[in-house]
Design an enzyme around this catalytic site. Structure first.
Site, PDB file in Angstrom:
ATOM      1  N   HIS A  37      -4.191  -1.955  -4.044  1.00  0.00           N
ATOM      2  CA  HIS A  37      -3.035  -1.142  -3.655  1.00  0.00           C
ATOM      3  C   HIS A  37      -2.553  -1.456  -2.243  1.00  0.00           C
ATOM      4  CE1 HIS A  37      -0.331   2.268  -3.908  1.00  0.00           C
ATOM      5  NE2 HIS A  37      -0.869   2.840  -2.854  1.00  0.00           N
ATOM      6  N   ASP A  62      -3.070  -2.706  -9.830  1.00  0.00           N
ATOM      7  CA  ASP A  62      -2.868  -1.451  -9.104  1.00  0.00           C
ATOM      8  C   ASP A  62      -2.503  -0.337 -10.091  1.00  0.00           C
ATOM      9  OD1 ASP A  62      -2.345   0.514  -7.239  1.00  0.00           O
ATOM     10  OD2 ASP A  62      -0.645  -0.526  -6.314  1.00  0.00           O
ATOM     11  N   SER A 104       4.005   2.972  -1.966  1.00  0.00           N
ATOM     12  CA  SER A 104       3.262   4.081  -2.552  1.00  0.00           C
ATOM     13  C   SER A 104       4.085   5.370  -2.466  1.00  0.00           C
ATOM     14  CB  SER A 104       1.901   4.202  -1.856  1.00  0.00           C
ATOM     15  OG  SER A 104       1.019   5.016  -2.570  1.00  0.00           O
TER      16      SER A 104
END
Length: 397
Positions: free
Chosen positions: A324, A287, A221
């Site tokens: 995620h 995602d 991320s």
């Protein structure tokens, strides 16, 4: 894990992972899980309890990190952590738009633990086939980091690209700020995260200059975005070359999980000129994070796409959070057979890990939700019967 030591250059992207992604090579599965676990460690050791005076730091000291997050038992990939990294989360908005001060959200104003540098031990080197230097970057946890994530403005990156005749590469303002900014009032950020990591890479590359070396940068991320900037920076500015032997460069590989886009067209062109750098992005198609920010932001490197809805172990359709989740990503790597084929676990990876910090697994798997917790939130009973918050090892800085 079949022959990683003998194939490490291919697994690190020498040929851009040609022929290894579809179907996904068994050694590459183990490789991606290994580096993903090193990324997950940045979450597992982070103190997010607001009541703690050490909120924003690492629970565990460098010498204990891998043992305390469960990466020692049964793991042939052995490393020592050599440096902890800290980054600032600053608010880069015009003064006229600031209507009140932001809350004091972290343990030392705007400075938080963001990752680490580690190097393979002699035992790890034997399994990996070379002396691997790893840089692991943490994803978003703190409030100010979320604000940084949403600073979509593209800005020049002169500290990374200055004076190189590349035109004017532009990158995401918030992530560039986290990577390059300092905070003079913080004991941990008188220098930037960039300066901290590059000085350690320079030291390690010089220290092991007579050995075969690789540099592997990993992140999830936000951490993937920082890893992208860091990998480009290392390669562009020659930190993958010994000081006294600049003709000898070592390969730099970035494994990025759920990574957002970092820069625009000129940044992508500058990236493609870096002959020593390879990037592999792992993406769960459900995602949304890897799809943001939108144009003119562009992706770089190669891509491994998965559909975690194919897993018979995970709840369907799942949630934005579980789509995620990094542990769910690694579960996907262990069993994906391609976007249109049925899921089958090829690597012996415990499915319980998918529930480590979320509610991802189907109830019939009988695994508690969000089971990775510090006992009693770090409250430890003293000899006199009183309780004290002790969630931070003495030498964890």
């Amino acid at each position: 894990m079949n022959n990683i030591a003998g194939r490490w250059r291919l697994l690190s992207g020498k040929n851009h992972w040609e022929g290894l992604l579809n179907p996904l090579d068994i050694d590459l599965r183990s490789y991606l899980i290994h580096y993903g676990q090193m990324t997950q460690a940045t979450y597992d050791t982070f103190i997010s309890e607001k009541a703690s005076k050490f909120a924003g730091a690492s629970k565990y000291a460098k010498k204990n990190l891998f043992a305390r997050v469960g990466l020692e038992n049964g793991n042939p990939f052995k490393y020592n952590v050599t440096k902890y990294l800290y980054a600032t989360s600053q608010i880069a908005v015009p003064e006229a738009f600031v209507v009140k001060p932001l809350p004091d959200d972290c343990w030392c104003k705007e400075s938080n633990w963001i990752g680490y540098v580690a190097v393979a031990t002699d035992e790890g080197k034997a399994v990996l086939g070379r002396r691997d230097i790893v840089i692991a970057w943490r994803g978003t946890i703190k409030t100010l980091e979320w604000i940084n994530d949403f600073q979509f403005l593209l800005v020049p990156a002169p500290i990374v690209f200055g004076g190189k005749g590349l035109g004017d590469p532009k990158v995401h303002q918030g992530w560039y700020s986290m990577y390059t900014s300092t905070h003079p009032k913080s004991q941990f950020n008188p220098t930037s995260a960039r300066d901290q990591v590059l000085s350690e890479i320079r030291r390690l590359v010089d220290l092991y200059r007579d050995e075969e070396i690789s540099i592997t940068v990993v992140g999830h991320s936000l951490g993937g975005a920082l890893a992208t900037l860091n990998a480009v920076d290392i390669t562009r500015n020659g930190y993958n070359k010994p000081t006294n032997a600049p003709e000898r460069s070592c390969p730099v590989t970035a494994f990025l999980y759920a990574c957002p886009r970092v820069g625009e067209l000129i940044f992508k062109k500058a990236f493609t000129e870096l002959k020593d750098l390879r990037v592999l992005r792992v993406e769960n198609i459900l995602d949304i994070v890897p799809k943001y920010p939108v144009f003119p932001y562009l992706e770089v490197g190669e891509e491994l796409k998965m559909n975690n809805q194919k897993s018979p172990y995970l709840k369907s359709p799942g949630t934005i959070s579980t789509w995620h989740n990094l542990e769910c990503y690694l579960h996907g790597v262990a069993g994906t057979q391609g976007l249109n084929k049925e899921f089958k676990l090829e690597v012996n990876r415990d499915i319980a890990l998918a529930n480590k910090s979320d509610n991802s697994l189907k109830d019939e798997n009988l695994v508690p939700v969000s089971w990775w917790t510090e006992k009693n939130k770090g409250m430890v009973q003293q000899e006199d019967g009183s309780w004290e918050l002790m969630d931070h090892e003495k030498d964890a800085f």
